[in-house]
Design a protein around this motif. Structure first.
Motif, PDB file in Angstrom:
ATOM      1  N   GLY A 188       0.828  -1.208   0.000  1.00  0.00           N
ATOM      2  CA  GLY A 188       0.000   0.000   0.000  1.00  0.00           C
ATOM      3  C   GLY A 188       0.858   1.251   0.000  1.00  0.00           C
ATOM      4  O   GLY A 188       0.607   2.205  -0.758  1.00  0.00           O
ATOM      5  N   ALA A 189       1.884   1.269   0.829  1.00  0.00           N
ATOM      6  CA  ALA A 189       2.769   2.433   0.880  1.00  0.00           C
ATOM      7  C   ALA A 189       3.463   2.617  -0.458  1.00  0.00           C
ATOM      8  O   ALA A 189       3.642   3.743  -0.937  1.00  0.00           O
ATOM      9  N   ALA A 190       3.824   1.494  -1.088  1.00  0.00           N
ATOM     10  CA  ALA A 190       4.462   1.574  -2.403  1.00  0.00           C
ATOM     11  C   ALA A 190       3.518   2.215  -3.412  1.00  0.00           C
ATOM     12  O   ALA A 190       3.922   3.030  -4.243  1.00  0.00           O
ATOM     13  N   SER A 191       2.238   1.840  -3.312  1.00  0.00           N
ATOM     14  CA  SER A 191       1.266   2.417  -4.230  1.00  0.00           C
ATOM     15  C   SER A 191       1.159   3.930  -4.035  1.00  0.00           C
ATOM     16  O   SER A 191       1.120   4.698  -4.993  1.00  0.00           O
ATOM     17  N   LYS A 192       1.146   4.359  -2.755  1.00  0.00           N
ATOM     18  CA  LYS A 192       1.041   5.803  -2.486  1.00  0.00           C
ATOM     19  C   LYS A 192       2.270   6.529  -3.020  1.00  0.00           C
ATOM     20  O   LYS A 192       2.159   7.581  -3.642  1.00  0.00           O
ATOM     21  N   ALA A 193       3.441   5.968  -2.758  1.00  0.00           N
ATOM     22  CA  ALA A 193       4.668   6.606  -3.238  1.00  0.00           C
ATOM     23  C   ALA A 193       4.680   6.633  -4.764  1.00  0.00           C
ATOM     24  O   ALA A 193       5.037   7.639  -5.382  1.00  0.00           O
TER      25      ALA A 193
ATOM     26  N   GLY B 224     -17.370  -0.804  -2.577  1.00  0.00           N
ATOM     27  CA  GLY B 224     -17.287  -0.445  -1.168  1.00  0.00           C
ATOM     28  C   GLY B 224     -15.994   0.311  -0.913  1.00  0.00           C
ATOM     29  O   GLY B 224     -15.318   0.758  -1.847  1.00  0.00           O
ATOM     30  N   VAL B 225     -15.650   0.436   0.375  1.00  0.00           N
ATOM     31  CA  VAL B 225     -14.442   1.186   0.719  1.00  0.00           C
ATOM     32  C   VAL B 225     -13.214   0.594   0.007  1.00  0.00           C
ATOM     33  O   VAL B 225     -12.404   1.323  -0.571  1.00  0.00           O
ATOM     34  N   SER B 226     -13.106  -0.717   0.001  1.00  0.00           N
ATOM     35  CA  SER B 226     -11.930  -1.348  -0.607  1.00  0.00           C
ATOM     36  C   SER B 226     -11.888  -1.109  -2.106  1.00  0.00           C
ATOM     37  O   SER B 226     -10.862  -0.698  -2.652  1.00  0.00           O
ATOM     38  N   GLY B 227     -12.990  -1.372  -2.761  1.00  0.00           N
ATOM     39  CA  GLY B 227     -13.024  -1.211  -4.210  1.00  0.00           C
ATOM     40  C   GLY B 227     -12.767   0.227  -4.620  1.00  0.00           C
ATOM     41  O   GLY B 227     -12.001   0.497  -5.552  1.00  0.00           O
ATOM     42  N   LEU B 228     -13.398   1.154  -3.905  1.00  0.00           N
ATOM     43  CA  LEU B 228     -13.204   2.576  -4.216  1.00  0.00           C
ATOM     44  C   LEU B 228     -11.741   2.962  -4.014  1.00  0.00           C
ATOM     45  O   LEU B 228     -11.147   3.658  -4.840  1.00  0.00           O
ATOM     46  N   THR B 229     -11.177   2.526  -2.891  1.00  0.00           N
ATOM     47  CA  THR B 229      -9.790   2.887  -2.621  1.00  0.00           C
ATOM     48  C   THR B 229      -8.868   2.316  -3.684  1.00  0.00           C
ATOM     49  O   THR B 229      -7.979   3.000  -4.193  1.00  0.00           O
ATOM     50  N   ALA B 230      -9.104   1.058  -4.025  1.00  0.00           N
ATOM     51  CA  ALA B 230      -8.266   0.433  -5.048  1.00  0.00           C
ATOM     52  C   ALA B 230      -8.379   1.197  -6.363  1.00  0.00           C
ATOM     53  O   ALA B 230      -7.378   1.469  -7.028  1.00  0.00           O
ATOM     54  N   ALA B 231      -9.608   1.564  -6.724  1.00  0.00           N
ATOM     55  CA  ALA B 231      -9.815   2.291  -7.979  1.00  0.00           C
ATOM     56  C   ALA B 231      -9.109   3.642  -7.930  1.00  0.00           C
ATOM     57  O   ALA B 231      -8.434   4.056  -8.887  1.00  0.00           O
ATOM     58  N   ASN B 232      -9.249   4.333  -6.803  1.00  0.00           N
ATOM     59  CA  ASN B 232      -8.588   5.633  -6.676  1.00  0.00           C
ATOM     60  C   ASN B 232      -7.075   5.499  -6.811  1.00  0.00           C
ATOM     61  O   ASN B 232      -6.422   6.302  -7.479  1.00  0.00           O
ATOM     62  N   GLU B 233      -6.530   4.483  -6.147  1.00  0.00           N
ATOM     63  CA  GLU B 233      -5.080   4.286  -6.211  1.00  0.00           C
ATOM     64  C   GLU B 233      -4.622   4.032  -7.639  1.00  0.00           C
ATOM     65  O   GLU B 233      -3.629   4.595  -8.094  1.00  0.00           O
ATOM     66  N   LEU B 234      -5.359   3.167  -8.316  1.00  0.00           N
ATOM     67  CA  LEU B 234      -4.971   2.829  -9.688  1.00  0.00           C
ATOM     68  C   LEU B 234      -5.045   4.068 -10.574  1.00  0.00           C
ATOM     69  O   LEU B 234      -4.153   4.321 -11.379  1.00  0.00           O
ATOM     70  N   ALA B 235      -6.109   4.842 -10.393  1.00  0.00           N
ATOM     71  CA  ALA B 235      -6.263   6.040 -11.211  1.00  0.00           C
ATOM     72  C   ALA B 235      -5.138   7.032 -10.912  1.00  0.00           C
ATOM     73  O   ALA B 235      -4.572   7.648 -11.811  1.00  0.00           O
ATOM     74  N   GLU B 236      -4.789   7.163  -9.631  1.00  0.00           N
ATOM     75  CA  GLU B 236      -3.706   8.087  -9.286  1.00  0.00           C
ATOM     76  C   GLU B 236      -2.370   7.598  -9.820  1.00  0.00           C
ATOM     77  O   GLU B 236      -1.454   8.381 -10.037  1.00  0.00           O
ATOM     78  N   ASN B 237      -2.270   6.292  -9.993  1.00  0.00           N
ATOM     79  CA  ASN B 237      -1.051   5.766 -10.597  1.00  0.00           C
ATOM     80  C   ASN B 237      -1.111   5.847 -12.115  1.00  0.00           C
ATOM     81  O   ASN B 237      -0.207   5.387 -12.802  1.00  0.00           O
ATOM     82  N   GLY B 238      -2.228   6.398 -12.619  1.00  0.00           N
ATOM     83  CA  GLY B 238      -2.283   6.694 -14.040  1.00  0.00           C
ATOM     84  C   GLY B 238      -3.020   5.702 -14.916  1.00  0.00           C
ATOM     85  O   GLY B 238      -2.893   5.743 -16.128  1.00  0.00           O
ATOM     86  N   TYR B 239      -3.799   4.795 -14.322  1.00  0.00           N
ATOM     87  CA  TYR B 239      -4.448   3.776 -15.146  1.00  0.00           C
ATOM     88  C   TYR B 239      -5.960   3.937 -15.170  1.00  0.00           C
ATOM     89  O   TYR B 239      -6.566   4.352 -14.187  1.00  0.00           O
ATOM     90  N   GLU B 240      -6.539   3.590 -16.305  1.00  0.00           N
ATOM     91  CA  GLU B 240      -7.988   3.621 -16.453  1.00  0.00           C
ATOM     92  C   GLU B 240      -8.608   2.470 -15.663  1.00  0.00           C
ATOM     93  O   GLU B 240      -8.078   1.359 -15.669  1.00  0.00           O
ATOM     94  N   VAL B 241      -9.719   2.752 -15.009  1.00  0.00           N
ATOM     95  CA  VAL B 241     -10.344   1.723 -14.181  1.00  0.00           C
ATOM     96  C   VAL B 241     -11.838   1.653 -14.485  1.00  0.00           C
ATOM     97  O   VAL B 241     -12.510   2.681 -14.553  1.00  0.00           O
ATOM     98  N   ASP B 242     -12.340   0.456 -14.674  1.00  0.00           N
ATOM     99  CA  ASP B 242     -13.790   0.254 -14.712  1.00  0.00           C
ATOM    100  C   ASP B 242     -14.195  -0.321 -13.365  1.00  0.00           C
ATOM    101  O   ASP B 242     -13.773  -1.424 -13.013  1.00  0.00           O
ATOM    102  N   LEU B 243     -14.972   0.447 -12.633  1.00  0.00           N
ATOM    103  CA  LEU B 243     -15.398   0.024 -11.300  1.00  0.00           C
ATOM    104  C   LEU B 243     -16.823  -0.519 -11.409  1.00  0.00           C
ATOM    105  O   LEU B 243     -17.736   0.173 -11.860  1.00  0.00           O
ATOM    106  N   ILE B 244     -16.967  -1.759 -11.016  1.00  0.00           N
ATOM    107  CA  ILE B 244     -18.260  -2.422 -11.220  1.00  0.00           C
ATOM    108  C   ILE B 244     -18.933  -2.678  -9.885  1.00  0.00           C
ATOM    109  O   ILE B 244     -18.418  -3.418  -9.050  1.00  0.00           O
ATOM    110  N   GLU B 245     -20.060  -2.035  -9.687  1.00  0.00           N
ATOM    111  CA  GLU B 245     -20.782  -2.142  -8.415  1.00  0.00           C
ATOM    112  C   GLU B 245     -22.128  -2.815  -8.673  1.00  0.00           C
ATOM    113  O   GLU B 245     -22.865  -2.422  -9.567  1.00  0.00           O
TER     114      GLU B 245
END
Lengths: 154, 425, 1008
Positions: C418-423, C598-619
């Protein structure tokens, strides 16, 4: 057989004493590392085993085992990660299945099935590795040469 | 129809004719059934509606009529039939002609060829029907487990089998034991443990099968210890065991094993090829009893042959195999072997290695431990007369017994390819 | 958040498992990493552990590959035996000053042969063995130390202290020992820092009543070495007299849950490790009596409760009592004083007492925090917020592992990712700017005939002292196809590499063999040398004549020499069949799918997007937020996360949707997004994160739920409390409602913490309310223990009940048997709160097979390795996070979601996927399509496909096995299962292995 020319080989063979030759298959991740660990810790063991490294014990083909026996191995040992620890999910489970078959086959062939052994040895079990080798060499010495061993093989 | 129906050896209750002193027991109850009455698990007595087929096909010609119906109504494209070359031999032929199907009616005890390997060549996308011995079907099922055959496209009518005899051997026996010119034989029949040959002059010549087998002049060795006598692994398990006296010679006992079997039987009824009635309880019991006796005898033979083999040494094995010329015929005919010409057993077998035991056999022994169906063809074809079937069984028996795995009967993954053996855990 | 001028490098402080994980994730995502470790070797405490729970994996076995990977990674620069002394700059552009402590060894020249160790006269306590055995003053931290160079301990070296001795310098044939070396300082430029400084084990000496001075009172860390096969006692558990102890006691919470010594928190790991150690004892010696003295048994992790249940089956005694002390009797025997089940004082003798010591922040962290400018909590752990569990108080500095608070290995690893993702997200603009691009020289043509070169290494005296190296060289020279054989003093040394280079050129070699040490550490070095010399690296083979020969046949030089010859012949026999191998470059789709909003999916999507990748979030529902969306107290935090996702153009949210018909594999998945039952989009994606959550059990009839209006679940209660509703006078919480029973043996982990939190919140709103908590074990792990203490202090009553005698709710009364004081109570209640189990989503049973990933028997997703790969599956490119994996709290879900994103980034950041070179392959002309390989492949890498096959000039359609190089991991089990030999594993193919096996045997006449 012709005269022995090699000093090292003659030292083993000329005394007339039976010197077992054992082929051992080690998985790269656990037992090979365990064998390394035995070395690092200097756990002394008889010099009768020749290790063949494979990535996973489940790679060891019955053909390899048979070839070793037909070439003259007095025993063939297979070692891998403990069940549940396999680097490749469940390779050792598959090894166990095949082992059961080959073991049964050796028995039916009229060979002592102890000449084939499977043991799980982890990377930290250098001691167990050395003990296993020692134990097997003793066992094979007691069994005597493999019925398939050719005369003159060193 | 093809294949053995009633090679009952000595000791087995006679099949075919009524015991003379007992009053005939009813083998069927009720009426002729409607197609909708047929269900999986059902046990029936059936016969062909065509009289000449009833006559030709020893026990009412049900099998022939089911196959003919399947072909004519388009359930299958082809039927594999046996074309007799003489009284003792036949070749499997793929046909779409219903007349060929009718022509093949009749029993044959000498046939040994297992059709599994032919099927691999026959089968394309079209559906095929054929009659099978239990071991034929076991081969088919083993091939199916190895993706070599598509069982959805194969319809099988299983035939009870008490064992088969080698054509060359029966010719020899005919000549030497019966004192009959083999070419004069027109029909053969097994009754009360006797093999009866009928010559062209209408005369019957009979010998005890037990006595024949003592001199190895009877059934092939592997048949004598075979453990599957009723082809319950096929779609319809047919035969004359359980056919009670009132229908003897006129009806076939049939057990519906699969939905496909039910469909084919319904088709035969609907199309006016066959008639069936519910089989009675005593009929089913009688069938089970015959089977039980046969199996008991097999078990005894198995023990006689294999217990002494347990003490064999590696030198004995070496001796058994020393005449091998490496022709590979045993592998070619082997029904469960799925490999092509190039396989581990052949490609790693380098004669230059000069091993005590050929790697070819070592690998074959291993591969057959979980797949040998005990058909015995390897022994039949071996030009060096190595008793291969016995050797394969020697290795296969303990493993299959331990795993409680009967090849070609058990739907489990071949144990050698399982990830985790229940028994190993 | 990104910084255009950022530096594409990250400093990771701490080389334990957390630091190593962060480093690997970042280096694999396109960043340069400086991995700074104060000790001589990376590995941290995990290297000392014997087995890890709950799988009882050998710790070294699973750790070593990660350490080796880190040490070999071209983008990870190891700075061991180094400390951070200064920091300047800001997020994106830091300058870190690192003090590289001198080892008094020229590390470029040290080859790690260890000859010096043998000659060092000074013995000191071995820290790695926890003082149970001795090491020399010149030493390796542990045998598998990385880097494998020696260090001189200046406090104990006779030469450095007194100027006398100098043995090591004399014996070192490489001249690597240099007593006059000084510490050096280096400034490194980095964009971000990750603080993963781990912990120190609590020193029990200050708790005098536990008599740590007695030789048979040991810490749990020492006990790890007792059971370890390579430990000081070779795995034989023994007392100081060398006997097998008949009775062993574990005392829990030594240095934890103890406010008096400033350790009010729970160390989270001790209960389960005590269970593990107990079971290891029982495994070896079922006759030994083992008692674990605990306040509450806190086995709250995935599979841990089941693990503890098995311990109970093993006959291990769990005693709910904290011994007041250890008494040493006159004869030296140990006796424990504790309160028995009838509140009586019991004295019981034990032969060995293990203190389950807690985790504490390293003393050095205070100084480091000052240098870095990050805030610590009162215990010295790095301070973080609930929704940002990997972010310190200073921008650009992140944290992971126990540095942030007590936690076990999986959570440390997840947080590290997780820290690696933030960095990574912070430095996204600079990704790949400093990445090493390996230049591979063109390969020489290899020709037909093998031309093999052999080097036999003396390794100083390590090999040369036992094996007759010249004889082996002479023997090797005469082997078929060997063109040249030579000996080297240290084959791994730099100068040897240039000689190998020359040998390959001069003799036009097309194969190479080195007979030296183990391929596990040194193969890449020689492969690289071969590659530089124009030889494909897969034309190299190793013969291990050190670990597998000279070291283990020390007293039989003749036999050792004979064996060394055999080993060389085996290597030559194998290498001559080697062929060049190449990695395949496979296309890769650089976008992601996240299942669950949920919290996990949203966070994961946000992280991926901040790392520059397109995300399809399916709820699957019509709104985001999952379990916490109804809770007022989380509203602000959740809204922030949702807002972030909704406003990020890279995130495409699909409501009322599902993913179906997924095919393909990592890098190239394809699936159908179904919205309201209709297919709306066919999507190609590179990776997928499963964050499908879990839900609270609502079981009618459970303690009267749904029948009795006063009974509600924790979430229902929390919803009321958040709205300040209720007004109940008597609230009774029932813990383990539906968990830890026969149907659901697992502990739902989060309920205890939620209970104490909610109880406190309610008590604050209604100070007059009477609140009872009926529990089996209170599992408020980590810092949540403070909440538990607070709850007790605020007058909330806690009563312990027994599994076999659960409370009974009838109307407005709750009957309970308090097992601590053995009394029956009948409590008035106008509200009963069920801490209901967290149960897996039924839909997992569809998602699992679709993605070819397994579930646990409880229906949660089963990660590939519970310890070191907590968010990965065996199927590459599929990740899991949040409650879909196991129940967890908000902050744990956040850090795990970040981890899943980080792991995903290690794939998405690549230009293309590279397959490993040693894969299996299929010979279509031999394959019959039987499918045996497909069944045994654990990675679903093999499929059966209809192909047009040409054989003997005929072309026809047939089913054949096809290997997906993106999924194959090269175990080779398919090759073994194949009846025809059509599948083979390159580099370990049948011809090569058979040649190696055959080379073991030869006739005497063949020798020379």
């Amino acid at each position: 057989m012709s005269e022995v020319k090699n000093t090292a080989a003659s030292s083993c063979a000329s005394s007339g004493e039976f010197i077992p030759k054992i082929v051992m298959f080690c998985c790269n991740w656990c037992s090979y590392a365990g064998a390394d660990g035995a070395g690092v810790s200097r756990f002394q063991q008889p010099a009768n085993v020749r290790v063949v490294r494979v990535m996973c014990s489940s790679r060891v083909d019955p053909v390899h085992i048979y070839t070793a026996f037909l070439e003259g191995a007095d025993a063939v040992l297979i070692t891998g990660c403990h069940i549940g620890d396999c680097h490749y999910v469940n390779g050792n489970d598959k090894t166990l299945v095949k082992y059961k078959f080959i073991k049964s086959m050796l028995k039916e062939m009229g060979m002592e099935d102890e000449r084939l052994m499977l043991r799980w040895i982890s990377a930290s079990e250098g001691q167990q590795f050395a003990e296993f080798v020692t134990e097997m060499v003793e066992k094979v010495k007691a069994l005597g040469p493999s019925p398939l061993r050719k005369e003159g093989v060193v | 129809m093809s294949a053995p129906e009633n090679t009952a050896p000595a000791g087995a209750p006679p099949a075919g004719k009524p015991p003379e002193k007992k009053p005939p027991a009813p083998s069927t109850v009720g009426d002729i059934l409607k197609p909708s009455d047929i269900a999986v698990g059902g046990k029936y007595i059936g016969w062909s509606v065509r009289e000449e087929i009833r006559k030709e096909g020893g026990s009412g010609g049900l099998v022939t009529s089911v196959l003919a119906g399947a072909l004519e109504k388009g359930l299958v494209k082809h039927v594999v039939v046996l074309k007799k070359s003489n009284q003792y031999e036949a070749v499997p032929v793929l046909t779409s002609d219903v007349e060929d199907v009718y022509a093949s009616a009749g029993s044959m005890h000498m046939l040994i060829s297992n059709p599994t390997k032919y099927l691999r060549q026959f089968q394309n996308d079209a559906a095929i029907a054929l009659a099978v011995k239990p071991c034929d079907m076991r081969g088919i099922r083993e091939q199916q487990k190895r993706n070599m055959l598509d069982l959805d496209k194969i319809f099988t009518v299983g035939l009870n089998c008490g064992g088969t005899m080698m054509p060359y051997k029966i010719r020899k026996v005919t000549e030497e034991v019966y004192g009959v010119n083999p070419d004069d034989v027109r029909a053969e029949e097994i009754e009360k443990g006797k093999l009866i040959l009928e010559t062209a002059d209408g005369e019957h010549h009979s010998q005890s099968i037990d006595e024949l087998e003592e001199e190895d002049n009877g059934r092939r060795e592997n048949c004598r210890y075979c453990v599957v006598k009723i082809a319950t692994n096929s779609d319809l398990a047919c035969g004359n065991w359980g056919v009670m006296p009132d229908y003897a010679g006129k009806g076939t006992f049939v057990e519906v094993m699969t939905e496909k079997g039910a469909e084919f039987l319904r088709n035969a009824i609907e199309g006016g090829y066959a008639e069936v009635k519910e089989a009675s309880e005593p009929a089913a019991e009688a069938r089970g009893k015959v089977n039980g006796i046969m199996l008991k005898m097999s078990a005894k033979t198995k023990e006689e042959i294999f217990v002494p083999m347990q003490s064999q040494t590696i030198l004995d094995l070496k001796k058994e195999l020393e005449n091998c010329i490496g022709c590979g015929a045993c592998k070619t005919v082997c029904p469960p072997c799925a490999c092509g010409a190039e396989a581990k057993c052949t490609s790693f077998n380098d004669p230059a290695d000069n091993y005590d035991i050929s790697l070819f056999h070592m690998i074959r022994f291993l591969h057959l431990m979980d797949s040998c169906i005990g058909c015995g063809q390897c022994s039949d074809v071996c030009p060096a007369e190595i008793p291969l079937a016995r050797l394969y069984r020697k290795f296969a028996n303990p493993m299959q017994d331990e795993l409680n795995y009967v090849t070609g009967m058990d739907d489990r993954t071949p144990p050698f390819f399982e990830i985790k053996l229940e028994e190993v855990q | 958040m990104t910084n255009a001028n950022a530096v594409g490098a990250v400093a990771v402080i701490g080389g334990g498992i957390a630091g190593v994980q962060s480093a690997l994730d970042l280096a694999n995502s396109g960043y340069r990493v400086y991995l700074i470790e104060s000790k001589p070797s990376i590995g941290g405490v995990m290297a000392q552990l014997d087995k890890t729970f709950p799988t009882l994996d050998c710790s070294a076995c699973i750790l070593s590959p990660k350490l080796v990977e880190a040490s070999r990674h071209p983008d990870i620069k190891l700075m061991t035996y180094s400390e951070v002394t200064g920091l300047s700059g800001d997020a994106g552009n830091f300058t870190l000053t690192v003090k590289k402590k001198t080892r008094y060894i020229d590390i470029d020249n040290c080859v790690g042969c260890g000859d010096c160790l043998a000659k060092c006269p000074k013995k000191v306590d071995d820290e790695f063995e926890e003082g149970l055995s001795k090491r020399k003053a010149i030493y390796f931290q542990f045998p598998q130390a990385i880097p494998k160079v020696v260090t001189i301990d200046p406090d104990n070296c006779l030469m450095l202290k007194n100027g006398k001795c100098g043995n090591c310098a004399k014996v070192c044939q490489r001249g690597a020992v240099k007593y006059d070396l000084k510490d050096e300082f280096e400034d490194i430029e980095v964009g971000a820092v990750i603080m993963a400084t781990g912990f120190e084990a609590f020193d029990p000496a200050i708790l005098e009543s536990y008599r740590f001075d007695h030789p048979d009172v040991v810490t749990a860390l020492q006990f790890e070495r007792y059971t370890n096969a390579s430990g000081p006692f070779a795995g034989h558990i023994q007392t100081s007299k060398g006997e097998l102890p008949k009775k062993i006691a574990f005392i829990q919470c030594v240095g934890s849950r103890n406010p008096e010594i400033g350790k009010a928190y729970c160390s989270s790991v001790c209960c389960t490790y005590a269970v593990k150690q107990s079971r290891l004892i029982k495994d070896h010696h079922p006759e030994v009596d083992v008692a674990v003295f605990n306040i509450d048994l806190r086995t709250f992790g995935k599979g841990y409760e089941e693990f503890a249940l098995r311990a109970q089956d093993d006959g291990i005694r769990f005693i709910n009592s904290r011994p007041s002390g250890v008494d040493v009797k006159n004869d030296g025997a140990l006796s424990l004083r504790y309160e028995g089940s009838e509140s009586e004082v019991v004295h019981e003798e034990f032969d060995l007492v293990v203190l389950s010591i807690g985790l504490q922040a390293p003393k050095s962290s205070v100084r480091l925090a000052e240098i870095l400018g990050v805030a610590l909590d009162k215990y010295g752990f790095v301070k973080t917020d609930l929704e940002t569990p990997t972010e310190t108080s200073r921008a650009g500095i992140f944290t992971a592992g126990v540095a942030q608070g007590p936690k076990d290995i999986p959570e440390s690893v997840a947080q590290a990712s997780g820290a690696a993702s933030k960095a990574g997200a912070l430095l996204n603009e600079a990704r790949k700017s400093l990445e090493t691009i390996a230049e591979i020289p063109p390969e020489n043509p290899i020709g037909d005939e093998p031309r093999i070169g052999v080097i036999v290494c003396r390794c100083g005296t390590n090999i040369g002292g036992v094996v007759d190296v010249p004889a082996v060289v002479e023997y090797a020279s005469a082997l078929p196809n060997v063109v040249i054989a030579a000996e080297e003093m240290y084959s791994c040394a730099d100068d040897t590499q240039s000689r190998i280079y020359d040998m390959i050129q001069d003799y036009k070699l097309n194969r190479f063999v080195v007979a030296a040490c183990t391929p596990r550490t040194h193969e890449p070095l020689f492969q690289q040398t071969c590659q530089e010399a124009g030889l494909n690296p897969w034309l190299f083979e190793f013969a291990n004549i050190r670990e597998h020969c000279s070291w283990i046949h020390h007293d039989e030089p003749k036999n050792a020499t004979h064996k060394a010859k055999d080993l060389v012949r085996q290597a030559v026999g194998k290498v001559k069949y080697y062929t060049p191998l190449y990695s395949q470059s496979l296309p890769l789709v650089h976008n992601a799918v996240v299942l669950g909003g949920g919290v996990s999916g949203l966070t994961a999507a946000n992280e991926l997007a901040e790392n520059g990748y397109e995300v399809d979030l399916i709820e699957k529902t019509g709104e985001l937020g999952g379990n916490v969306k109804k809770l007022q107290s989380y509203k602000a935090r959740l809204d922030a996360i949702i807002q972030k996702a909704e406003s990020n153009g890279k995130i495409h949210i699909h409501y009322n949707s599902m993913m179906e018909d997924v095919s393909g594999s990592v890098g190239n998945f394809r699936g159908k997004i179904m919205t309201a039952g209709k297919p709306v989009k066919e999507l190609d994606f590179g990776i997928i994160i499963i964050a499908t959550g879990a839900h609270e059990l609502k079981q009618p009839g459970l303690f009267g739920y749904e029948d009795n209006p006063i009974v509600r679940t924790q979430l229902e209660f929390k919803e009321m409390v958040d709205k300040n509703e209720g007004g109940f006078k008597n609230v009774v919480f029932i813990q383990c409602a539906g968990s830890r029973n026969d149907e659901r043996p697992y502990c739902s982990r989060i309920c205890c913490t939620n209970t104490v939190r909610n109880a406190i919140q309610y008590k604050e709103q209604n100070p007059d309310a009477e609140i009872y908590v009926l529990y089996r074990d209170i599992r408020t792990y980590g810092m949540y223990e403070e909440q538990y203490t607070k709850a007790r202090e605020s007058g909330i009553h806690f009563m312990m009940y027994d599994k076999d005698e659960p409370p009974a709710v009838t109307g407005n009364t709750v009957a309970v048997h308090d097992r601590t004081i053995n009394l029956h109570f009948s409590l008035d209640a106008d509200c009963v709160v069920l801490s209901a189990a967290t149960v897996a989503e039924a839909g997992n049973r569809d998602v699992g097979p679709m993605m070819k990933v397994p579930l646990t028997k409880d229906g949660f997703f089963m990660e590939v390795h519970p310890k070191l790969r907590p968010v990965d599956f065996g199927t590459d490119g599929v990740f899991v996070c949040g409650l879909a994996q196991f129940p967890k709290l908000f902050e744990e879900s956040v850090s795990q979601a970040q981890a899943a994103a980080s792991r995903a980034c290690t794939i998405l950041s690549r230009d293309a996927l590279l397959s490993p070179a040693e894969l299996s392959s299929v010979d279509e002309s031999v394959c019959v399509g039987c499918g045996a390989c497909q069944d045994v492949c654990p990675y679903h890498a093999i499929t059966l496909e209809e192909k047009t096959v040409t054989q003997k000039g005929l072309s026809f359609k047939a089913v054949r096995s096809v290997i997906n190089p993106a999924a194959c991991k090269g175990c080779g089990c398919c090759a073994m299962s194949c009846p025809t030999g059509a599948i083979d594993q390159s580099h370990f193919d049948n011809v090569q292995l058979l040649s190696q096996v055959k080379s073991v045997f030869y006739f005497e006449e063949e020798v020379n």
